[in-house]
Scaffold this active site. Structure first.
Site, mmCIF file in Angstrom:
data_model
loop_
_atom_site.group_PDB
_atom_site.id
_atom_site.type_symbol
_atom_site.label_atom_id
_atom_site.label_comp_id
_atom_site.label_asym_id
_atom_site.label_seq_id
_atom_site.Cartn_x
_atom_site.Cartn_y
_atom_site.Cartn_z
ATOM 1 N N GLU A 28 9.910 -4.338 10.043
ATOM 2 C CA GLU A 28 10.360 -2.936 9.354
ATOM 3 C C GLU A 28 10.909 -2.001 10.275
ATOM 4 O O GLU A 28 10.418 -1.830 11.563
ATOM 5 C CB GLU A 28 9.130 -2.223 8.820
ATOM 6 C CG GLU A 28 9.452 -0.947 8.094
ATOM 7 C CD GLU A 28 8.502 -0.394 7.149
ATOM 8 O OE1 GLU A 28 7.377 -1.008 6.917
ATOM 9 O OE2 GLU A 28 8.615 0.890 6.641
ATOM 10 N N ASP A 80 0.860 -1.117 -0.104
ATOM 11 C CA ASP A 80 -0.162 0.011 0.088
ATOM 12 C C ASP A 80 0.840 1.171 -0.212
ATOM 13 O O ASP A 80 0.482 2.283 -0.155
ATOM 14 C CB ASP A 80 -0.705 -0.003 1.310
ATOM 15 C CG ASP A 80 -0.361 0.164 2.545
ATOM 16 O OD1 ASP A 80 0.790 -0.145 2.674
ATOM 17 O OD2 ASP A 80 -0.939 0.299 3.809
ATOM 18 N N SER A 81 2.216 1.012 -0.100
ATOM 19 C CA SER A 81 3.215 2.335 -0.214
ATOM 20 C C SER A 81 2.829 2.705 -1.606
ATOM 21 O O SER A 81 3.047 3.817 -2.248
ATOM 22 C CB SER A 81 4.637 1.568 -0.203
ATOM 23 O OG SER A 81 4.826 0.512 -1.134
ATOM 24 N N ASP A 87 -1.161 -5.936 0.199
ATOM 25 C CA ASP A 87 -1.284 -5.353 1.310
ATOM 26 C C ASP A 87 -2.759 -5.303 1.646
ATOM 27 O O ASP A 87 -3.521 -4.791 0.519
ATOM 28 C CB ASP A 87 -0.862 -4.106 1.632
ATOM 29 C CG ASP A 87 0.725 -3.938 2.121
ATOM 30 O OD1 ASP A 87 0.971 -5.109 3.204
ATOM 31 O OD2 ASP A 87 1.300 -3.165 2.048
ATOM 32 N N LYS A 105 -1.185 -9.277 3.110
ATOM 33 C CA LYS A 105 -0.200 -8.912 4.452
ATOM 34 C C LYS A 105 -0.993 -7.742 5.217
ATOM 35 O O LYS A 105 -1.837 -7.146 4.425
ATOM 36 C CB LYS A 105 0.944 -8.280 3.608
ATOM 37 C CG LYS A 105 1.716 -7.821 4.836
ATOM 38 C CD LYS A 105 3.302 -7.199 4.317
ATOM 39 C CE LYS A 105 3.497 -6.004 3.981
ATOM 40 N NZ LYS A 105 3.046 -4.740 4.466
ATOM 41 N N GLU A 157 -0.961 -5.286 8.641
ATOM 42 C CA GLU A 157 -0.028 -4.657 9.609
ATOM 43 C C GLU A 157 -0.603 -4.944 11.115
ATOM 44 O O GLU A 157 -1.944 -4.764 11.112
ATOM 45 C CB GLU A 157 0.119 -2.962 9.453
ATOM 46 C CG GLU A 157 0.832 -2.835 8.143
ATOM 47 C CD GLU A 157 0.946 -1.366 7.632
ATOM 48 O OE1 GLU A 157 0.857 -0.467 8.775
ATOM 49 O OE2 GLU A 157 1.400 -0.926 6.656
HETATM 50 O O1 KIV Z 1 3.596 -1.095 1.493
HETATM 51 C C1 KIV Z 1 4.951 -1.557 1.664
HETATM 52 O O2 KIV Z 1 5.662 -0.969 0.553
HETATM 53 C C2 KIV Z 1 5.149 -2.254 2.466
HETATM 54 C C3 KIV Z 1 6.934 -2.519 2.664
HETATM 55 C C4 KIV Z 1 7.562 -1.158 3.226
HETATM 56 C C5 KIV Z 1 7.152 -3.710 3.551
HETATM 57 O O3 KIV Z 1 4.484 -2.734 3.397
#
Ligand code: KIV
Length: 302
Positions: free
Chosen positions: A199, A61-62, A100, A130, A132
């Site tokens: 992280e 989600d970056s 994510d 994934k 968080e």
């Molecule tokens: O969203 C993302 O790019 C991430 C990485 C920084 C692990 O969660």
């Protein structure tokens, strides 16, 4: 004859076998080479990463910050993640792809988490999701895993809650917070995560986490002891110059190369140097002459 519209004729290189969840679990400390993961948000990047032999791709989600220009990952929607996940899975069909779960698509209830994760698998084509969070999210990890959806955990600095963590800061620097991050990692692994992103924590803490949990750890800003590493593609490629975390090593400077290429193109167009004959299509001379005869220039106005 080939021209710019002809597909490349060279045979595709043989694809490595796609890693499944058991293969990834089996790469725990010392059992095989370190896992290599990078983010991808689009088809061409996914293709290039797969051709380079990257083990796992993350549709992170970056995306929100790196590609969509948001100030944080918070505004990213599930539909945006799905749009990019589909492009990535089309581009890297032989690579394990994780997506994510964006902010507020899993926190509300187990049912919400399962439904959101299910969409990423069914509509996005990804292999795993994934999410968080540490001990507080262990129930969600358990619920999604029990629904048959592989879940990767993410502890330490969790960007979706950066506001609560005091910004994008290293986590676990003092004894109490180091122990809390360790507890988070253990809780998420015990809840059924098949791997864990760790992280922005001190290397010693990541090493302890890696020794304590039974699933592979993927470090980002977490030192060398993790079972693998993950970086954001735009950092690796030198395409991101607004955020420069210490851990984000650049392996290329495509930002400068891209800007120079655009500037060179603009200069050639303005100078009339592009397109030249090599980049244009031509009629056969007799057809060109017949066309000119059949379509004479109109008389000048007035
Ligand atoms: O969203 C993302 O790019 C991430 C990485 C920084 C692990 O969660």
């Amino acid at each position: 004859m080939t021209d710019a519209l002809s597909p490349a004729k060279s045979a595709p290189p043989p694809r490595p076998a796609k890693l499944g969840v058991p293969d990834i679990r089996a790469r725990k400390s010392g059992t095989g080479p370190k896992l290599v993961m990078v983010t991808a948000y689009d088809f061409p990047t996914a293709r290039l990463a797969e051709a380079a032999g990257i083990d796992l791709l993350l549709v992170g989600d970056s995306l929100g910050m790196v590609v969509l220009g948001y100030a944080s990952t918070v505004p990213v929607t599930l539909d945006e993640m799905l749009h990019h996940a589909r492009a990535v899975t089309r581009g890297a069909p032989a690579t394990h792809v994780v997506a994510d779960l964006p902010f507020m698509t899993y926190e509300v209830s187990d049912a919400q988490a399962i439904a959101s994760a299910g969409r990423l698998l069914k509509e996005g084509g990804v292999d795993a999701v994934k999410l968080e969070g540490g001990a507080a999210m262990a129930d969600r990890v358990r619920a999604v895993a029990r629904a048959g959806i592989p879940v990767m955990g993410h502890v330490g600095l969790t960007p979706q809650s950066a506001g609560n963590l005091g910004g994008f800061r290293v986590q676990g620097r003092d004894l109490a917070s180091a122990r809390a991050v360790l507890r988070d990692a253990e809780a998420v692994a015990a809840a059924g995560a098949y791997a864990l992103v760790v992280e922005a924590v001190p290397a010693e803490l990541a090493a302890l986490i890696t020794a304590r949990v039974g699933v592979p750890t993927l470090g980002i800003g977490a030192g060398a002891a993790c079972d693998g590493q993950i970086l954001v593609a735009h950092d690796v490629l030198g395409l991101e110059d607004r955020l420069a975390p210490r851990f984000a090593k650049r392996y290329a400077d495509l930002g400068t190369a891209t800007q120079e290429a655009f500037a060179a193109y603009a200069a050639e167009v303005r100078a009339g140097a592009f397109p030249d004959a090599a980049h244009s299509y031509a009629l056969k001379p007799d057809v060109a002459a017949a066309l000119r005869a059949a379509e004479p220039d109109p008389p000048p106005d007035g």
